[in-house]
Write a protein that holds these residues in place. Structure first.
Motif, short mmCIF file in Angstrom:
data_model
loop_
_atom_site.label_atom_id
_atom_site.label_comp_id
_atom_site.label_asym_id
_atom_site.label_seq_id
_atom_site.Cartn_x
_atom_site.Cartn_y
_atom_site.Cartn_z
N PHE A 30 0.84 -1.19 0.00
CA PHE A 30 0.00 0.00 0.00
C PHE A 30 0.87 1.24 0.00
O PHE A 30 1.75 1.41 0.84
CB PHE A 30 -0.91 -0.02 1.23
N GLY A 31 0.62 2.13 -0.96
CA GLY A 31 1.38 3.37 -1.04
C GLY A 31 0.67 4.38 -1.91
O GLY A 31 -0.23 4.04 -2.69
N ARG A 32 1.09 5.61 -1.81
CA ARG A 32 0.44 6.67 -2.57
C ARG A 32 0.79 6.59 -4.05
O ARG A 32 1.75 5.94 -4.44
CB ARG A 32 0.86 8.03 -2.01
N ASN A 33 0.01 7.31 -4.86
CA ASN A 33 0.34 7.41 -6.27
C ASN A 33 1.69 8.10 -6.43
O ASN A 33 2.03 9.02 -5.68
CB ASN A 33 -0.74 8.23 -7.01
N GLY A 34 2.44 7.63 -7.43
CA GLY A 34 3.73 8.24 -7.71
C GLY A 34 4.88 7.63 -6.96
O GLY A 34 6.04 8.06 -7.13
N THR A 35 4.62 6.61 -6.12
CA THR A 35 5.72 6.00 -5.37
C THR A 35 6.47 4.97 -6.20
O THR A 35 7.58 4.58 -5.83
CB THR A 35 5.18 5.32 -4.10
N GLY A 36 5.88 4.51 -7.30
CA GLY A 36 6.59 3.57 -8.18
C GLY A 36 5.96 2.19 -8.25
O GLY A 36 6.64 1.21 -8.57
N LYS A 37 4.66 2.09 -7.98
CA LYS A 37 4.00 0.78 -7.98
C LYS A 37 4.06 0.13 -9.36
O LYS A 37 4.44 -1.04 -9.49
CB LYS A 37 2.54 0.93 -7.53
N SER A 457 -8.77 0.38 -7.45
CA SER A 457 -8.84 1.72 -6.86
C SER A 457 -9.96 2.58 -7.44
O SER A 457 -10.44 3.51 -6.78
CB SER A 457 -7.50 2.45 -7.04
N SER A 458 -10.40 2.28 -8.65
CA SER A 458 -11.39 3.14 -9.31
C SER A 458 -12.82 2.67 -9.13
O SER A 458 -13.74 3.24 -9.71
CB SER A 458 -11.08 3.23 -10.81
N PHE A 459 -13.05 1.63 -8.33
CA PHE A 459 -14.39 1.11 -8.14
C PHE A 459 -15.01 1.65 -6.85
O PHE A 459 -14.30 2.06 -5.93
CB PHE A 459 -14.37 -0.42 -8.07
N THR A 490 -1.18 -1.20 -4.55
CA THR A 490 -2.40 -0.39 -4.53
C THR A 490 -2.21 0.89 -3.74
O THR A 490 -1.41 0.95 -2.79
CB THR A 490 -3.57 -1.20 -3.94
N HIS A 491 -2.95 1.93 -4.13
CA HIS A 491 -3.03 3.13 -3.30
C HIS A 491 -4.38 3.19 -2.61
O HIS A 491 -4.74 4.22 -2.03
CB HIS A 491 -2.79 4.39 -4.15
N ASP A 492 -5.11 2.09 -2.66
CA ASP A 492 -6.42 1.99 -2.03
C ASP A 492 -6.26 1.39 -0.63
O ASP A 492 -5.67 0.32 -0.47
CB ASP A 492 -7.34 1.12 -2.89
N ASN A 696 4.52 7.44 7.73
CA ASN A 696 4.47 8.77 7.15
C ASN A 696 3.43 8.77 6.04
O ASN A 696 3.68 8.29 4.93
CB ASN A 696 5.83 9.17 6.58
N ILE A 697 2.25 9.30 6.34
CA ILE A 697 1.18 9.28 5.35
C ILE A 697 1.09 10.59 4.58
O ILE A 697 0.17 10.78 3.78
CB ILE A 697 -0.18 8.96 6.01
#
Length: 723
Positions: A30-37, A457-459, A490-492, A696-697
């Motif tokens: 789990f991580g935010r967008n842009g972290t490199g998933k 994430s988009s549902f 995922t960022h969800d 760190n969120i």
């Protein structure tokens, strides 16, 4: 099984990172967008396929020192779900998924059943045709049949040489007594040529009464020889008789010797011509019967019997058996009986196995139908639970071939065809249904690692749970991704809550793990997420933060006020503590009910409010806290804090007290202002949140911009101008 360690370097925005995958588990990253998933997913997949990672070179770099690499990934056996998979394998022109038979039907059980049937059929196909001599015997009998033609009414065709034979000619092997002197010439394979030569000489020069070679005059004996020879022979009759004799000779081991001797003795005997015709007819009939049976045997090959025409197998086998009642005169030799008897015995043995084989095929067909029914029911149940008005169907079209179709459920409840579903379905429908199809594909390929790149994430929440619940349905690896090695990037936050904290996903603790990861200056940092310790309801988290003496007082005050907001419908009218804390956050000299500071709290309200606050912050003193929350002190403590979350709360108190500072922040970076001013940095869409003391969120760009803003505020040095 031991964990798998993957080390990734110099890929897009990732300078270095280390991932620890728990084998046979759902690994939620789990991580935010842009972290490199997506970069992680692509790097793993490219490496597993033996491809170069050159397309993942670091942004803006072409240095030989920054070659992209990834270690810990084995070749092949990796399935990845992303947009490329959907475009390449899902929603094909004639089927929902490529290789539908392989995905939905084929299994080890299917392969075993198919092998048993194929082995049995192969045994049937080769048992008979592998017998040595059958093809040669059929060929020899064929030669005999060719010498004695039958009419459509199964009578001898009286034409050519055969016609002459039945008129008493051609019996060179049974010559008239007057021709005994010519016996040396009536032996061997050249008899027909010699007979034609002699007849031609007699016809052309016989009237001269002289031998055309030695000029010796004819005697009574030579005249008799010439006359009897001309009456007993002609070229076509000799040729036909020679062919019949040769064919019978080649079949001698299979024929009754006495019977064939009697037959040959009838040639040329005018008194026995009717008997000769009858016996030749009998010989030809027996030969035809055997030839037909041997033809069926030799044509019994891989294309003559399969699962589709197994019902005709008994008839096919019965047509191969030899009934010796049809061969009761000529083909009665011991060799014929032993050879054909052995074939009959093998056919009888195979016939006893036909019912068992048909039963095996019946079970095979039932397996396929049951598998189709189960798959259809499974997917249709998912479609119904997820709220999709479609019906899924599988059609088998020949061996190892199937089509998967999707039909729209019309208002009357009946299904209607969907042409080109990939074009007509909404994005959410296409993506969610593709996930389920991918799951079956990954199960079929028995992938050692399954990667889900931000799958849900988009549902909306209901569809998210319906999809994830089906993907990881407990009860067996053969029907879901349960207890398989899965990496979900995922960022969800919902899967973390469902599968780690609340266990609503019904996974056992040993079948799932989660990590929070962030990209700090290109360095991936992964922190394990544990149930209870790291995940708690937002309300409980606010309470614990308010009571934690190790964090900044400004942050404690802000968290306590947020905790109180969750306790009352209208905290401003129901909680004296809330109004006391709000006044403190806004820098008012005394606690008030209004933003302008005119409607002061009574002493009793202040005492009640502070008493409540002290149950969380025991040393709470309004004036002392007001001093600690002055602009200068806040900015000073901001720089001393290592927690990005605490920094954001300090900055929020600063901008709440200083309207000009908030306006400067709005003008400089309104997105950051909104983040600081309104979100409180908690996953407010969910009941649960990560413990911000360990995780760190705060997005890296926000803390970078906030640090820059605070440095600017410190440089101003104007801390008196607050409101």
């Amino acid at each position: 099984m031991s964990d798998t360690i993957i080390i990734i370097k110099n890929c897009n925005n990732i300078m270095r990172g280390e991932l620890s995958l728990c084998n046979d588990k759902l690994n939620i990253l789990f991580g935010r967008n842009g972290t490199g998933k997506s970069t992680i997913a692509q790097a793993i997949y490219l490496k597993s396929q033996g491809n170069e990672l050159i397309d993942l070179s670091p942004y803006g770099s072409a240095s030989a020192m920054t070659v992209p690499s990834i270690d810990g990934v084995t070749d092949g056996d990796i399935a990845i779900f992303d947009d490329n998979y959907v475009g390449k394998y899902i929603y094909q022109p004639d089927s929902l998924i490529k290789d539908a038979f392989e995905v939905f039907i084929r299994s080890p059980e299917y392969d075993d059943a198919k092998k048993n049937i194929d082995d049995a059929l192969a045994k049937i196909r080769t048992t008979i045709t592998e017998r040595q001599g059958i093809a040669e015997l059929r060929s020899q009998i064929g030669d005999l049949i060719d010498t004695i033609k039958f009419t459509n009414s199964n009578k001898i065709a009286k034409r050519g040489g055969v016609k002459g034979i039945l008129e008493g000619k051609g019996a060179y092997f049974n010559p008239h007594p007057e021709l005994s002197d010519l016996k040396p010439f009536l032996e061997g394979d050249t008899v027909s040529k010699w007979a034609a030569w002699r007849l031609q000489g007699y016809e052309q020069f016989g009237d001269k009464k002289l031998c055309p070679y030695c000029s010796t005059g004819d005697t009574e004996k030579t005249e008799t020889i010439n006359r009897v020879f001309a009456e007993s022979f002609d070229k076509t009759s000799v040729e036909a008789a020679a062919a019949i004799s040769k064919a019978i000779e080649s079949l001698k081991p299979y024929l009754d010797e006495t019977k064939t001797s009697e037959l040959m003795s009838l040639f040329g005997v005018k008194e026995d011509l009717q008997v000769l015709e009858t016996q030749l007819t009998k010989l030809r009939a027996e030969a035809s019967y055997l030839h037909d049976r041997l033809t069926v045997i030799l044509s019994f090959n891989g294309s003559s019997v399969d699962r589709e025409n197994i019902g005709d197998l008994q008839t096919s086998l019965s047509d191969m058996k030899v009934d010796f009642r049809a061969c009761d005169a000529y083909f009665t030799a011991e060799l014929t009986k032993s050879e054909m008897g052995a074939v009959n015995a093998e056919i009888d043995d195979l016939l006893t196995k036909v019912d068992a084989l048909k039963g095996e095929i019946g079970r095979y067909n039932k397996y396929i139908q049951d598998k189709i029914r189960d798959r259809e029911q499974d997917i249709n149940d998912f479609l119904n639970l997820a709220g999709f008005k479609y019906k899924f169907e599988v059609y088998v079209s020949g061996e190892n071939n199937a089509k998967a179709m999707l039909k729209f459920i019309l208002p009357d409840g009946n299904p209607g065809d969907v042409q080109s579903p990939g074009k007509h379905l909404s994005w959410g429908e296409r993506h969610s249904f593709a996930l389920i199809l991918f799951m079956f594909d990954a199960i079929r390929s028995d992938a050692k690692l399954i990667i889900l790149d931000d799958p849900i994430s988009s549902f909306d929440s209901n569809k998210k749970y319906a999809i994830i619940n089906r993907l990881f349905k407990t009860g067996g690896r053969g029907n879901s991704l349960y207890e398989r090695t899965v990496l979900m990037l995922t960022h969800d936050f919902e899967p973390v809550i469902d599968y780690i904290q609340t266990k609503s996903g019904r996974q056992t603790p040993t079948s799932v793990c989660a990590n929070y990861f962030e990209n700090v200056g290109g360095q991936l940092q992964c922190t394990p997420i544990h149930r209870g310790d790291d995940l708690m309801s937002s309300v409980v988290l606010f309470k614990e933060l308010a009571m934690d003496g190790n964090i900044d007082i400004a942050a404690r005050i802000g968290c306590l006020r947020k905790f109180i907001e969750h306790q009352f419908k209208d905290p401003q009218t129901e909680s004296d503590a809330y109004n006391t804390l709000s006044s403190l956050i806004h820098g008012r000299p005394e606690p008030t009910l209004d933003a302008d500071g005119n409607n002061k709290l009574t002493d009793e309200q202040i005492d009640q409010g502070i008493a409540y606050i002290k149950s969380f912050i025991p040393n709470f003193d309004y004036n002392a806290m007001l001093e600690q929350c002055s602009a200068q002190n806040l900015l000073s403590r901001y720089g001393n804090n290592s927690s990005a979350y605490i920094k954001m709360l300090i900055l929020r108190v600063y901008t709440e007290q200083n309207g000009d500072a908030r306006e400067r922040l709005r003008n400089k970076n309104d997105v950051l202002r909104k983040y600081v001013d309104e979100t409180y940095h908690i996953e407010n869409d969910y009941i649960y949140s990560l413990d911000v003391r360990r995780f760190n969120i705060v997005p890296e760009n926000y803390i970078t911009d906030a640090d820059m803003f605070v440095r600017g505020e410190l440089a101003r040095g104007d801390f008196a101008d607050t409101d």
